[in-house]
Design a protein around this motif. Structure first.
Motif, PDB file in Angstrom:
ATOM      1  N   LEU A 112     -12.256 -12.456   0.011  1.00 47.31           N
ATOM      2  CA  LEU A 112     -12.215 -13.919   0.068  1.00 47.31           C
ATOM      3  C   LEU A 112     -11.198 -14.466  -0.926  1.00 47.31           C
ATOM      4  CD1 LEU A 112     -15.994 -14.918   0.458  1.00 47.31           C
ATOM      5  CD2 LEU A 112     -14.238 -14.738   2.225  1.00 47.31           C
ATOM      6  N   SER A 113     -10.060 -13.788  -1.070  1.00 46.94           N
ATOM      7  CA  SER A 113      -9.004 -14.264  -1.959  1.00 46.94           C
ATOM      8  C   SER A 113      -8.523 -15.643  -1.529  1.00 46.94           C
ATOM      9  CB  SER A 113      -7.823 -13.284  -1.950  1.00 46.94           C
ATOM     10  OG  SER A 113      -8.189 -12.021  -2.432  1.00 46.94           O
ATOM     11  N   ALA A 114      -7.840 -16.313  -2.438  1.00 44.27           N
ATOM     12  CA  ALA A 114      -7.352 -17.671  -2.154  1.00 44.27           C
ATOM     13  C   ALA A 114      -6.368 -17.689  -0.991  1.00 44.27           C
ATOM     14  CB  ALA A 114      -6.700 -18.264  -3.403  1.00 44.27           C
ATOM     15  N   SER A 115      -5.687 -16.579  -0.720  1.00 43.47           N
ATOM     16  CA  SER A 115      -4.739 -16.555   0.395  1.00 43.47           C
ATOM     17  C   SER A 115      -5.428 -16.740   1.730  1.00 43.47           C
ATOM     18  CB  SER A 115      -3.961 -15.232   0.396  1.00 43.47           C
ATOM     19  OG  SER A 115      -4.821 -14.143   0.656  1.00 43.47           O
ATOM     20  N   LEU A 116      -6.759 -16.582   1.765  1.00 44.46           N
ATOM     21  CA  LEU A 116      -7.504 -16.790   3.016  1.00 44.46           C
ATOM     22  C   LEU A 116      -7.695 -18.274   3.319  1.00 44.46           C
ATOM     23  CD1 LEU A 116      -8.488 -14.316   4.680  1.00 44.46           C
ATOM     24  CD2 LEU A 116      -8.193 -13.745   2.277  1.00 44.46           C
ATOM     25  N   ASP A 117      -7.423 -19.161   2.343  1.00 49.90           N
ATOM     26  CA  ASP A 117      -7.543 -20.601   2.572  1.00 49.90           C
ATOM     27  C   ASP A 117      -6.285 -21.117   3.265  1.00 49.90           C
ATOM     28  OD1 ASP A 117     -10.108 -21.009   1.453  1.00 49.90           O
ATOM     29  OD2 ASP A 117      -9.248 -20.920  -0.547  1.00 49.90           O
ATOM     30  N   PHE A 118      -5.987 -20.579   4.398  1.00 47.07           N
ATOM     31  CA  PHE A 118      -4.769 -20.923   5.112  1.00 47.07           C
ATOM     32  C   PHE A 118      -5.024 -20.772   6.601  1.00 47.07           C
ATOM     33  CE2 PHE A 118      -0.628 -19.521   6.977  1.00 47.07           C
ATOM     34  CZ  PHE A 118       0.067 -20.697   6.767  1.00 47.07           C
ATOM     35  N   GLY A 119      -4.478 -21.706   7.359  1.00 48.97           N
ATOM     36  CA  GLY A 119      -4.611 -21.637   8.802  1.00 48.97           C
ATOM     37  C   GLY A 119      -3.866 -22.780   9.448  1.00 48.97           C
ATOM     38  N   THR A 120      -3.068 -22.477  10.452  1.00 49.13           N
ATOM     39  CA  THR A 120      -2.287 -23.509  11.135  1.00 49.13           C
ATOM     40  C   THR A 120      -2.659 -23.614  12.605  1.00 49.13           C
ATOM     41  OG1 THR A 120      -0.505 -21.937  11.646  1.00 49.13           O
ATOM     42  CG2 THR A 120      -0.354 -23.118   9.554  1.00 49.13           C
ATOM     43  N   ALA A 121      -3.724 -22.922  13.004  1.00 49.56           N
ATOM     44  CA  ALA A 121      -4.104 -22.914  14.422  1.00 49.56           C
ATOM     45  C   ALA A 121      -5.558 -23.359  14.564  1.00 49.56           C
ATOM     46  CB  ALA A 121      -3.870 -21.526  15.018  1.00 49.56           C
ATOM     47  N   LEU A 125      -7.880  -5.528  -3.828  1.00 47.48           N
ATOM     48  CA  LEU A 125      -8.447  -4.962  -2.608  1.00 47.48           C
ATOM     49  C   LEU A 125      -8.772  -3.486  -2.785  1.00 47.48           C
ATOM     50  CD1 LEU A 125      -9.294  -5.417   0.304  1.00 47.48           C
ATOM     51  CD2 LEU A 125      -6.936  -4.970   1.007  1.00 47.48           C
ATOM     52  N   GLY A 126      -7.932  -2.772  -3.524  1.00 49.98           N
ATOM     53  CA  GLY A 126      -8.199  -1.359  -3.761  1.00 49.98           C
ATOM     54  C   GLY A 126      -9.505  -1.156  -4.500  1.00 49.98           C
ATOM     55  N   ALA A 127      -9.736  -1.965  -5.541  1.00 45.69           N
ATOM     56  CA  ALA A 127     -10.987  -1.863  -6.306  1.00 45.69           C
ATOM     57  C   ALA A 127     -12.177  -2.281  -5.450  1.00 45.69           C
ATOM     58  CB  ALA A 127     -10.906  -2.722  -7.563  1.00 45.69           C
ATOM     59  N   LEU A 128     -11.975  -3.285  -4.586  1.00 41.08           N
ATOM     60  CA  LEU A 128     -13.049  -3.745  -3.715  1.00 41.08           C
ATOM     61  C   LEU A 128     -13.455  -2.641  -2.742  1.00 41.08           C
ATOM     62  CD1 LEU A 128     -14.736  -6.294  -2.945  1.00 41.08           C
ATOM     63  CD2 LEU A 128     -13.013  -6.756  -1.196  1.00 41.08           C
ATOM     64  N   VAL A 129     -12.474  -1.995  -2.127  1.00 45.87           N
ATOM     65  CA  VAL A 129     -12.771  -0.893  -1.209  1.00 45.87           C
ATOM     66  C   VAL A 129     -13.437   0.253  -1.952  1.00 45.87           C
ATOM     67  CG1 VAL A 129     -11.730   0.855   0.292  1.00 45.87           C
ATOM     68  CG2 VAL A 129     -10.924  -1.508   0.394  1.00 45.87           C
ATOM     69  N   ASP A 130     -12.987   0.512  -3.167  1.00 49.62           N
ATOM     70  CA  ASP A 130     -13.543   1.624  -3.938  1.00 49.62           C
ATOM     71  C   ASP A 130     -15.019   1.408  -4.261  1.00 49.62           C
ATOM     72  OD1 ASP A 130     -12.664   4.151  -4.733  1.00 49.62           O
ATOM     73  OD2 ASP A 130     -12.591   3.557  -6.836  1.00 49.62           O
ATOM     74  N   LEU A 131     -15.470   0.139  -4.269  1.00 47.44           N
ATOM     75  CA  LEU A 131     -16.891  -0.112  -4.498  1.00 47.44           C
ATOM     76  C   LEU A 131     -17.752   0.465  -3.381  1.00 47.44           C
ATOM     77  CD1 LEU A 131     -16.899  -3.795  -5.850  1.00 47.44           C
ATOM     78  CD2 LEU A 131     -17.353  -1.702  -7.140  1.00 47.44           C
ATOM     79  N   ILE A 149     -12.648  -6.267   5.707  1.00 49.91           N
ATOM     80  CA  ILE A 149     -12.134  -7.484   6.344  1.00 49.91           C
ATOM     81  C   ILE A 149     -11.235  -8.197   5.337  1.00 49.91           C
ATOM     82  CG2 ILE A 149     -12.735  -9.561   7.623  1.00 49.91           C
ATOM     83  CD1 ILE A 149     -15.557  -8.463   7.931  1.00 49.91           C
ATOM     84  N   SER A 150      -9.953  -8.328   5.664  1.00 52.39           N
ATOM     85  CA  SER A 150      -8.984  -8.887   4.727  1.00 52.39           C
ATOM     86  C   SER A 150      -7.718  -9.266   5.484  1.00 52.39           C
ATOM     87  CB  SER A 150      -8.664  -7.862   3.625  1.00 52.39           C
ATOM     88  OG  SER A 150      -7.627  -8.307   2.772  1.00 52.39           O
ATOM     89  N   ASP A 151      -6.814  -9.978   4.802  1.00 53.63           N
ATOM     90  CA  ASP A 151      -5.478 -10.168   5.363  1.00 53.63           C
ATOM     91  C   ASP A 151      -4.531  -9.043   4.925  1.00 53.63           C
ATOM     92  OD1 ASP A 151      -5.136 -10.850   2.715  1.00 53.63           O
ATOM     93  OD2 ASP A 151      -4.656 -12.954   3.093  1.00 53.63           O
ATOM     94  N   PHE A 152      -4.994  -8.175   4.018  1.00 56.16           N
ATOM     95  CA  PHE A 152      -4.266  -6.985   3.582  1.00 56.16           C
ATOM     96  C   PHE A 152      -2.876  -7.325   3.034  1.00 56.16           C
ATOM     97  CE2 PHE A 152      -7.441  -5.247   6.442  1.00 56.16           C
ATOM     98  CZ  PHE A 152      -7.884  -4.132   5.739  1.00 56.16           C
ATOM     99  N   LEU A 153      -2.745  -8.491   2.384  1.00 54.44           N
ATOM    100  CA  LEU A 153      -1.449  -8.878   1.830  1.00 54.44           C
ATOM    101  C   LEU A 153      -1.159  -8.197   0.492  1.00 54.44           C
ATOM    102  CD1 LEU A 153      -1.225 -12.683   2.729  1.00 54.44           C
ATOM    103  CD2 LEU A 153      -0.243 -10.701   3.911  1.00 54.44           C
ATOM    104  N   THR A 154      -2.168  -7.579  -0.118  1.00 55.22           N
ATOM    105  CA  THR A 154      -1.930  -6.763  -1.297  1.00 55.22           C
ATOM    106  C   THR A 154      -1.050  -5.580  -0.899  1.00 55.22           C
ATOM    107  OG1 THR A 154      -4.110  -7.353  -2.158  1.00 55.22           O
ATOM    108  CG2 THR A 154      -3.034  -5.446  -3.143  1.00 55.22           C
ATOM    109  N   PRO A 155      -0.087  -5.175  -1.749  1.00 53.27           N
ATOM    110  CA  PRO A 155       0.764  -4.019  -1.401  1.00 53.27           C
ATOM    111  C   PRO A 155      -0.063  -2.827  -0.958  1.00 53.27           C
ATOM    112  CG  PRO A 155       1.589  -5.077  -3.389  1.00 53.27           C
ATOM    113  CD  PRO A 155       0.304  -5.768  -3.036  1.00 53.27           C
ATOM    114  N   ILE A 166     -10.421  -4.740   9.633  1.00 53.11           N
ATOM    115  CA  ILE A 166     -10.192  -5.964  10.406  1.00 53.11           C
ATOM    116  C   ILE A 166      -9.182  -6.813   9.639  1.00 53.11           C
ATOM    117  CG2 ILE A 166     -11.228  -8.039  11.388  1.00 53.11           C
ATOM    118  CD1 ILE A 166     -13.831  -6.574  11.669  1.00 53.11           C
ATOM    119  N   GLU A 167      -8.007  -6.953  10.225  1.00 53.71           N
ATOM    120  CA  GLU A 167      -6.910  -7.690   9.606  1.00 53.71           C
ATOM    121  C   GLU A 167      -6.836  -9.090  10.210  1.00 53.71           C
ATOM    122  OE1 GLU A 167      -2.007  -7.376   9.319  1.00 53.71           O
ATOM    123  OE2 GLU A 167      -3.165  -6.089  10.673  1.00 53.71           O
ATOM    124  N   VAL A 168      -6.880 -10.121   9.365  1.00 53.45           N
ATOM    125  CA  VAL A 168      -6.802 -11.500   9.852  1.00 53.45           C
ATOM    126  C   VAL A 168      -5.394 -12.035   9.588  1.00 53.45           C
ATOM    127  CG1 VAL A 168      -9.259 -11.958   9.622  1.00 53.45           C
ATOM    128  CG2 VAL A 168      -7.780 -12.387   7.698  1.00 53.45           C
TER     129      VAL A 168
END
Length: 315
Positions: free
Chosen positions: A100-109, A177-183, A197-203, A223-225
Motif C-alpha cells: 500500500l505504498s503511496a505510489s498506489l494513490d494514482f489512477g486515471t481511469a 517490497l523485498g522485506a515485505l515478501v520476506d515476511l 499484490i503490488s505495482d512492483f515499481l521497486t527495482p 498480481i501487478e496493478v
C-alpha cells in the motif's frame, strides 16, 4: 506521478469513514461472489492449481512436467515414463503480501491503483477461504512498519481481514517490497499459496531474491496493478506531476512526441524487466489494469490455470 491538484476520485478506499468502507466492501463482496461463482463453475475452485500432497492417479509424462512427480513403479512396469497426479489439499493456508505504498494513490481511469489492490485481495480471499482454509496478510505501509494480520479460517474472518487492510494507516514513502515478501518466508510454514499484490515499481533486484525463496516452498501468484498513464503519456500540453512518495513536483511538456516516445520505451522496458524477474522467480503473473474489467481478467487467469492443470502443467 499524479497530476497536481487533481482529486483522488471515488474508489474503494480513501475518505468517507468506516461506514462508507463497510458499504463499499459489502458491495465488492457481492460483486466478486456473483461474477466469480457465475463464471467459474466446478468442484473446489482454486486460485492456483498447486501440486498438492494427496496422491492421485498416474498419467504419462509430458514435456514440462515436474520430474519430482515421476511415478517410478508405474514407469518401470509399463516402460513408459509416468508422473503421479496429486490432489490439492482441502485445508490450505494463503498469505497475502499487500503493498500500500503511496505510489498506489494514482489512477486515471475507472479505479485508483489502491482500489485495485483491495479488489484483488477480496477476489483472492473469495477464491481461497472455503473448506476450513485460512488466509492472512502482511501489509506494507510506506516507510512505516509492515502490519501482520494472522491467518484465520472462515468468511467472516476473511471479511475482517479486508476491513483491516482498508483501514491500515499508510505513511509517505515506498514500502520495501523485498522485506515485505520476506515476511512471508518467516516463520517457515507448510506448503501453501502466497499472493503478492503490488505495482512492483521497486527495482526488481530488491525483491527478486525473496520471491525466488518464497517460490521454493509455496505456490506464488504475483498480481501487478498498472495504470495506462504509467505506460504512455497523452498529448495534453504542459502538465504538473507530483511524486506521491516524495512530494516532488515536475512539469512535463507532453506535446513533445520525442518525450512521449522515450517515456513509452522506458515504461515498456520497466514492465519487461518486472515480468522477466517474476518468471525467473517461478511465480504465476497476473496483470490488472485500472482501465479494464479486472474481474474478467482474473476469471480468465483462473480459467487458464485450471486448463493448464488438466494438461498436466501448472504455469
Amino acid at each position: 506521478m499524479t497530476p497536481a491538484g487533481s482529486p483522488p476520485g471515488p474508489g474503494l478506499t480513501g475518505g468517507g469513514g468506516s461506514g462508507r468502507a463497510e458499504a463499499v466492501l459489502s458491495k465488492l463482496q457481492l460483486l466478486v461472489t456473483r461474477k466469480l461463482d457465475g463464471l467459474l463453475q466446478g468442484d473446489y475452485i482454486g486460485l492456483l492449481p498447486g501440486p498438492g500432497t494427496e496422491a492421485g492417479e498416474s498419467r504419462e509424462y509430458r514435456p514440462g512436467d515436474d520430474v519430482r512427480r515421476m511415478d517410478w513403479p508405474v514407469t518401470a512396469r509399463t516402460t513408459v515414463p509416468h508422473v503421479r497426479r496429486t490432489v490439492a489439499d482441502r485445508e490450505l493456508e494463503t498469505w497475502l503480501a499487500v503493498d500500500l505504498s503511496a505510489s498506489l494513490d494514482f489512477g486515471t481511469a475507472r479505479w485508483l491503483k489502491r482500489d485495485l489492490v483491495v479488489a484483488a485481495a477480496a477476489a483472492v480471499s473469495h477464491l481461497t477461504v472455503r473448506g476450513g482454509n485460512r488466509i492472512g496478510a502482511v501489509v506494507g505501509t510506506g516507510e512505516g512498519t509492515p502490519v501482520r494480520l494472522p491467518a484465520r479460517p472462515g468468511r467472516k474472518e476473511a471479511q475482517g481481514l479486508l476491513r483491516a487492510i482498508v483501514s491500515t494507516q499508510v505513511r509517505p514513502g515506498r514500502s520495501d517490497l523485498g522485506a515485505l515478501v520476506d515476511l512471508l518466508n518467516r516463520p517457515p510454514r507448510r506448503r501453501g499459496v502466497a499472493v503478492v499484490i503490488s505495482d512492483f515499481l521497486t527495482p526488481p533486484e530488491q525483491w527478486g531474491r525473496p520471491m525466488r525463496k518464497l517460490s521454493l516452498r509455496h505456490d506464488v501468484l504475483a498480481i501487478e496493478v498498472v495504470d495506462p498513464r504509467e505506460l504512455e503519456l497523452p498529448d495534453v500540453g504542459v502538465i504538473a506531476l507530483v511524486d506521491p512518495e516524495t512530494g516532488a513536483l515536475h512539469e512535463v511538456q507532453t506535446a513533445d512526441p520525442k518525450l512521449r516516445r522515450r517515456y513509452a520505451e522506458a515504461a515498456s522496458a520497466q514492465r519487461t524487466a518486472i515480468a522477466h524477474q517474476l518468471r525467473a522467480s517461478g511465480a504465476a503473473h497476473l496483470r490488472l489494469r485500472t482501465d479494464s474489467d479486472w474481474l474478467l481478467d482474473m476469471v480468465k487467469f483462473v480459467a487458464a490455470q485450471r486448463h493448464a492443470r488438466t494438461r498436466g502443467t501448472t504455469r
